[in-house]
Design a protein around this motif. Sequence first.
Motif, PDB file in Angstrom:
ATOM      1  N   SER A  13       0.836  -1.189   0.000  1.00 41.17           N
ATOM      2  CA  SER A  13       0.000   0.000   0.000  1.00 41.17           C
ATOM      3  C   SER A  13       0.875   1.245   0.000  1.00 41.17           C
ATOM      4  O   SER A  13       2.091   1.165   0.209  1.00 41.17           O
ATOM      5  CB  SER A  13      -0.911   0.008   1.237  1.00 41.17           C
ATOM      6  OG  SER A  13      -1.755  -1.126   1.248  1.00 41.17           O
ATOM      7  N   LEU A  14       0.250   2.395  -0.207  1.00 36.43           N
ATOM      8  CA  LEU A  14       0.991   3.645  -0.145  1.00 36.43           C
ATOM      9  C   LEU A  14       1.652   3.794   1.221  1.00 36.43           C
ATOM     10  O   LEU A  14       1.059   3.434   2.243  1.00 36.43           O
ATOM     11  CB  LEU A  14       0.054   4.832  -0.380  1.00 36.43           C
ATOM     12  CG  LEU A  14      -0.194   5.253  -1.827  1.00 36.43           C
ATOM     13  CD1 LEU A  14      -1.200   6.394  -1.869  1.00 36.43           C
ATOM     14  CD2 LEU A  14       1.073   5.669  -2.514  1.00 36.43           C
ATOM     15  N   HIS A  38       7.107  -7.214  -5.410  1.00 36.54           N
ATOM     16  CA  HIS A  38       5.970  -6.768  -4.619  1.00 36.54           C
ATOM     17  C   HIS A  38       4.847  -6.350  -5.571  1.00 36.54           C
ATOM     18  O   HIS A  38       5.077  -6.069  -6.739  1.00 36.54           O
ATOM     19  CB  HIS A  38       6.353  -5.611  -3.692  1.00 36.54           C
ATOM     20  CG  HIS A  38       7.061  -4.493  -4.396  1.00 36.54           C
ATOM     21  ND1 HIS A  38       8.419  -4.502  -4.621  1.00 36.54           N
ATOM     22  CD2 HIS A  38       6.600  -3.352  -4.962  1.00 36.54           C
ATOM     23  CE1 HIS A  38       8.764  -3.406  -5.276  1.00 36.54           C
ATOM     24  NE2 HIS A  38       7.686  -2.698  -5.507  1.00 36.54           N
ATOM     25  N   ARG A  39       3.660  -6.311  -5.031  1.00 38.16           N
ATOM     26  CA  ARG A  39       2.486  -6.023  -5.849  1.00 38.16           C
ATOM     27  C   ARG A  39       1.844  -4.725  -5.375  1.00 38.16           C
ATOM     28  O   ARG A  39       1.417  -4.623  -4.232  1.00 38.16           O
ATOM     29  CB  ARG A  39       1.492  -7.176  -5.744  1.00 38.16           C
ATOM     30  CG  ARG A  39       0.322  -7.099  -6.705  1.00 38.16           C
ATOM     31  CD  ARG A  39      -0.449  -8.410  -6.694  1.00 38.16           C
ATOM     32  NE  ARG A  39      -1.385  -8.468  -7.791  1.00 38.16           N
ATOM     33  CZ  ARG A  39      -1.961  -9.591  -8.204  1.00 38.16           C
ATOM     34  NH1 ARG A  39      -1.670 -10.722  -7.620  1.00 38.16           N
ATOM     35  NH2 ARG A  39      -2.812  -9.582  -9.206  1.00 38.16           N
ATOM     36  N   HIS A  40       1.809  -3.733  -6.235  1.00 38.67           N
ATOM     37  CA  HIS A  40       1.292  -2.431  -5.865  1.00 38.67           C
ATOM     38  C   HIS A  40      -0.229  -2.422  -5.793  1.00 38.67           C
ATOM     39  O   HIS A  40      -0.900  -3.094  -6.560  1.00 38.67           O
ATOM     40  CB  HIS A  40       1.703  -1.379  -6.893  1.00 38.67           C
ATOM     41  CG  HIS A  40       3.162  -1.051  -6.864  1.00 38.67           C
ATOM     42  ND1 HIS A  40       3.733  -0.123  -7.701  1.00 38.67           N
ATOM     43  CD2 HIS A  40       4.172  -1.513  -6.095  1.00 38.67           C
ATOM     44  CE1 HIS A  40       5.023  -0.036  -7.447  1.00 38.67           C
ATOM     45  NE2 HIS A  40       5.309  -0.875  -6.495  1.00 38.67           N
ATOM     46  N   GLU A  41      -0.758  -1.604  -4.867  1.00 38.16           N
ATOM     47  CA  GLU A  41      -2.190  -1.319  -4.837  1.00 38.16           C
ATOM     48  C   GLU A  41      -2.465   0.093  -5.342  1.00 38.16           C
ATOM     49  O   GLU A  41      -3.571   0.601  -5.197  1.00 38.16           O
ATOM     50  CB  GLU A  41      -2.732  -1.470  -3.411  1.00 38.16           C
ATOM     51  CG  GLU A  41      -2.772  -2.915  -2.921  1.00 38.16           C
ATOM     52  CD  GLU A  41      -3.445  -3.053  -1.573  1.00 38.16           C
ATOM     53  OE1 GLU A  41      -3.401  -2.084  -0.796  1.00 38.16           O
ATOM     54  OE2 GLU A  41      -4.016  -4.114  -1.314  1.00 38.16           O
ATOM     55  N   ALA A  71       5.532   3.923 -16.058  1.00 36.28           N
ATOM     56  CA  ALA A  71       4.194   3.944 -15.483  1.00 36.28           C
ATOM     57  C   ALA A  71       3.835   2.541 -15.019  1.00 36.28           C
ATOM     58  O   ALA A  71       3.868   1.596 -15.808  1.00 36.28           O
ATOM     59  CB  ALA A  71       3.180   4.435 -16.519  1.00 36.28           C
ATOM     60  N   ILE A  72       3.511   2.394 -13.734  1.00 39.10           N
ATOM     61  CA  ILE A  72       3.180   1.096 -13.152  1.00 39.10           C
ATOM     62  C   ILE A  72       1.761   1.175 -12.587  1.00 39.10           C
ATOM     63  O   ILE A  72       1.393   2.156 -11.947  1.00 39.10           O
ATOM     64  CB  ILE A  72       4.185   0.721 -12.043  1.00 39.10           C
ATOM     65  CG1 ILE A  72       5.590   0.667 -12.647  1.00 39.10           C
ATOM     66  CG2 ILE A  72       3.836  -0.615 -11.407  1.00 39.10           C
ATOM     67  CD1 ILE A  72       6.688   0.698 -11.628  1.00 39.10           C
ATOM     68  N   ILE A  77       3.094  -6.855 -10.629  1.00 38.36           N
ATOM     69  CA  ILE A  77       4.241  -7.303  -9.851  1.00 38.36           C
ATOM     70  C   ILE A  77       5.437  -6.456 -10.257  1.00 38.36           C
ATOM     71  O   ILE A  77       5.728  -6.306 -11.435  1.00 38.36           O
ATOM     72  CB  ILE A  77       4.546  -8.795 -10.111  1.00 38.36           C
ATOM     73  CG1 ILE A  77       3.342  -9.659  -9.726  1.00 38.36           C
ATOM     74  CG2 ILE A  77       5.790  -9.229  -9.342  1.00 38.36           C
ATOM     75  CD1 ILE A  77       3.030  -9.712  -8.270  1.00 38.36           C
ATOM     76  N   HIS A  78       6.140  -5.931  -9.258  1.00 35.00           N
ATOM     77  CA  HIS A  78       7.215  -4.990  -9.553  1.00 35.00           C
ATOM     78  C   HIS A  78       8.462  -5.337  -8.744  1.00 35.00           C
ATOM     79  O   HIS A  78       8.378  -5.701  -7.575  1.00 35.00           O
ATOM     80  CB  HIS A  78       6.763  -3.565  -9.210  1.00 35.00           C
ATOM     81  CG  HIS A  78       7.733  -2.505  -9.616  1.00 35.00           C
ATOM     82  ND1 HIS A  78       7.989  -1.388  -8.860  1.00 35.00           N
ATOM     83  CD2 HIS A  78       8.529  -2.400 -10.715  1.00 35.00           C
ATOM     84  CE1 HIS A  78       8.884  -0.628  -9.470  1.00 35.00           C
ATOM     85  NE2 HIS A  78       9.219  -1.223 -10.593  1.00 35.00           N
TER      86      HIS A  78
END
Length: 280
Positions: A13-14, A38-41, A71-72, A77-78
């Motif tokens: 999360s942020l 990791h996987r962004h929200e 841009a993601i 997944i990053h």
Amino acid sequence: MNKQLHTPIEPVSLPEQDKLLVIEPLNYSNPYDYHKPHRHEYFEIILVKSGKGHQFIDFSPYAIEGGQLYAIYPGQIHLLKRDTAQGLLIQFRKDIFRYIQPLQHYHLYFKEQAFNLSPATFTHLYETAERIMLLLENKEVTLLSAHKIYSYLQIVLLSLPELQDVPVSVHRDIVVQFLSLLPKYIKTQRKVSDYCALINCSMDKLNDACKTALGKTALKLIHEELMLEIRRLLLLNALSLKEIAYELNFDSPANFSGFIKAQTGLTPSELQQVTLQIYN
């Protein structure tokens, strides 16, 4: 299946949950282990000012160099390895688009997520991001400052479709809406007609738009998104193959295996091994 192949990953999360928008230096101290996938929200715009590094966005590798923008999107997944890279991260939740209309979140979905910018364009966008960061540093953001922040952000975001020479058209709008809905509904919606109902258009119109913009049918794009989600879940390794099959609403593990075999020529276990090797 060997459950120790990879550590399960929770969505990230942020860093500051009470804020819609955060801007940090590229080398800031992350509240999570950014050395692991990791996987962004949330959305993330990366501006690389100088130096080098590399990253994976989903399963595509990128060599990082100065003058680039990335841009993601939420759900991807990053893995970012900065090495010597310096720059800025612009991170924001989807909620922010209610303040920067008529821009919508689906306008930020692009076929190519890396932008190699001219020096003048990069300097313009980077300096605009720095102005936002300075305004955000104030503990009490006034109403006027908030309008400035959203206006500056809109300048950055509106520049991206132009930089990829994306035409503003009915076809484009339908396609980007469709692409933005796929990650949200792919676990339950597999028919082209399902998405046509969500964006209020006919199947012929959606297929024509997809073929014109991307050279693929809507069903092909649905299958590609489903395979992408399968690979994400295989990488996170928090579920067994059988659990993934049911998580994605396949009727049976056999149908799950058959779909993967038809799309890749691999069994689910083979695909998982290949996927994990990418991030090793």
